[in-house]
Scaffold this active site. Structure first.
Site, short mmCIF file in Angstrom:
data_model
loop_
_atom_site.label_atom_id
_atom_site.label_comp_id
_atom_site.label_asym_id
_atom_site.label_seq_id
_atom_site.Cartn_x
_atom_site.Cartn_y
_atom_site.Cartn_z
N GLU A 15 5.01 -10.93 -20.42
CA GLU A 15 5.45 -12.21 -20.97
C GLU A 15 5.32 -13.28 -19.90
O GLU A 15 5.53 -13.01 -18.72
CB GLU A 15 6.92 -12.11 -21.39
CG GLU A 15 7.09 -11.35 -22.67
CD GLU A 15 8.55 -11.29 -23.11
OE1 GLU A 15 9.23 -12.33 -23.03
OE2 GLU A 15 8.98 -10.21 -23.52
N LYS B 274 7.60 -14.53 -27.83
CA LYS B 274 6.93 -13.83 -26.72
C LYS B 274 7.22 -12.33 -26.70
O LYS B 274 6.31 -11.52 -26.58
CB LYS B 274 7.38 -14.41 -25.37
CG LYS B 274 6.87 -15.80 -25.07
CD LYS B 274 7.28 -16.25 -23.68
CE LYS B 274 8.74 -16.56 -23.53
NZ LYS B 274 9.19 -17.75 -24.27
N THR B 275 8.50 -11.98 -26.82
CA THR B 275 8.87 -10.57 -26.71
C THR B 275 8.29 -9.76 -27.85
O THR B 275 7.70 -8.69 -27.64
CB THR B 275 10.41 -10.43 -26.64
OG1 THR B 275 10.87 -11.13 -25.49
CG2 THR B 275 10.81 -8.97 -26.54
#
Length: 459
Positions: free
Chosen positions: A167, A123-124
């Site tokens: 996110e 995600k990051t």
């Protein structure tokens, strides 16, 4: 959720408990830019707090009931305990208090082009890649990223457009506070089993998240669980991956010396552009495909996508190279789940180092116990595995699991109780041309810096 839906329309003064947190700081900046009067409190000094103060936002050190004076709404991070004096004061004074993820949902709903990046892993990195592409592509996005992106000098930014990237974390279903225009689903894997229990519950939560999306879904078409999660959702579904069945496909994949991945980006079978990544590993090809698909959907030109992805050098604690003393590369990575470990360590083994030393800090007793066999498989990939004590995080060791239990399943591995012992051992054993890679979701990066110090002293 509905009772807080329009609270931002009725108030002006917001107090944030734990304002220095990675998810809170960008939110404070966004709310401040929209004219809200913000105050905050935290327990540790940090660069983040300096940044917040530079906007004229007052920050109190320590948690005291006086800190919430004048607030009409209190926002707190998940880490804040129910006995926090500021939270108790808010309850006593009848001031509404909401968790950070609820506020994220309210903030995101104020942007017509909101993109939420979800998935068990990546995600990051993907959110950071997408943010960089959108900035270079002239979209001026607002962004909330779970790690520091060197390109913007922080983990968030306030843009002037209607585009926002954030996110969407599945842990304790926090992503169900979001109703994004576009949702990206990178992968769906067995994690956070202390909360979800089993994989079918995780897939069910991702299905609910997908159902709350309003415009389009961008999904990893090579991930069976991700595809299962979007079954029956009546929205346009855009897929990406290595397989020919995907809308966006990475073809002609090759790697060059160092940490480069090259591929041709195809859209519906036709070449869009050639991409050269500066970050290693197959998992980053997937992350780049997801970011490219989302950016292209939002109208960014293929050449801006290619330029930005080449320019992207990673996020803090995502295969972050810290130094090269005596010809030994020391790097640090956030990987703390077997799938992430496998991806990162497989990539490391293909980079041409003499030997790869993996220093792993297991993260939570439950995850280590439930996924012990998978962790052992992943840690058998590098030349050497060194294991630290398990970081308890929010748990007590009711599982009766220890670092030595994991070490026994990894041939040739060693384990130590302290980072000092690990740093002494690894800095003596490694030699020029090697990679020492610290891995984990906790504070193992401190061990990486100890190793660096020892190698620099030996030089």
């Amino acid at each position: 959720m509905s009772q807080h839906q329009d609270i931002l329309d009725q108030i002006n003064r917001i107090h944030m408990i734990g304002i220095g947190g990675s998810g809170m700081c960008p939110m404070a900046e966004i709310l401040h830019s929209k004219g809200f009067s913000i105050t905050g409190s935290d327990v540790f000094e940090s660069d983040t707090l300096q940044r917040i103060r530079s906007y004229g936002i007052p920050v109190s050190m320590g948690h005291k009931k006086e800190n919430i004076q004048g607030a009409q709404l209190v926002v707190y991070t998940a880490a804040v305990k129910q006995d926090n004096p500021e939270l108790i004061a808010a309850q006593e004074q009848g001031i509404p208090a909401i968790e950070r993820s609820v506020m994220l949902g309210m903030v995101a709903r104020r942007y017509s082009h909101s993109i939420a990046v979800s998935g068990t892993h990546g995600k990051t990195s993907t959110t950071a890649m997408l943010t960089q592409i959108l900035i270079n592509g002239g979209k001026d996005p607002t962004a909330i990223i779970g790690g520091k992106l060197p390109f913007i000098g922080g983990n968030g930014r306030v843009g002037a457009s209607q585009t926002m990237v954030c996110e969407a974390c599945e842990y304790v279903d926090t992503f169900l506070q979001l109703t994004p225009a576009v949702s990206v689903i990178l992968n769906v894997d067995a994690d956070h089993l202390d909360y979800f229990g089993d994989l079918s519950n995780i897939i069910r939560s991702f299905h609910q998240f997908a159902s709350q999306t309003t415009r389009a879904l961008i999904v990893n078409g090579d991930d069976t669980n991700a595809l299962k999660a979007v079954e029956g959702v009546e929205l346009p579904i855009i897929t990406y991956g290595m397989g020919e069945h995907n809308d966006y496909q990475a073809a002609e994949i090759s790697a060059s010396a160092g940490v480069q991945e090259h591929f041709t980006l195809l859209y519906q079978g036709r070449p869009l552009t050639k991409i050269s990544l500066s970050v290693p590993g197959k998992h980053n090809i997937y992350n780049a495909l997801a970011a490219a698909a989302a950016a292209h959907y939002l109208g960014v030109k293929p050449e801006d996508i290619a330029f930005s992805l080449h320019q992207f050098t990673g996020v803090h604690r995502r295969f972050e190279i810290l130094g090269n003393p005596q010809g030994i590369t020391v790097a640090d990575d956030f990987a703390h789940h077997p799938t992430e470990l496998k991806a990162t360590l497989s990539a490391a083994m293909e980079m041409g180092f003499q030997q790869v030393w993996a220093v792993f800090q297991p993260h939570t007793f439950s995850r280590t116990f439930l996924l012990l066999h998978d962790f052992a498989q992943a840690l058998s990939i590098p030349d050497h595995a060194v294991i630290s004590e398990i970081l308890p995080v929010r748990e007590t060791n009711t599982y009766n699991i220890y670092a030595k239990d994991l070490a026994e399943k990894v041939p040739g591995s060693v384990w130590f109780e302290t980072f000092e012992e690990i740093a002494d051992y690894v800095s003596k054993q490694a030699s020029s041309g090697d990679l020492i890679l610290t891995l984990g979701g906790g504070n193992v990066y401190q061990c990486a810096h100890m190793i660096l110090d020892r190698l620099n002293q030996q030089a």
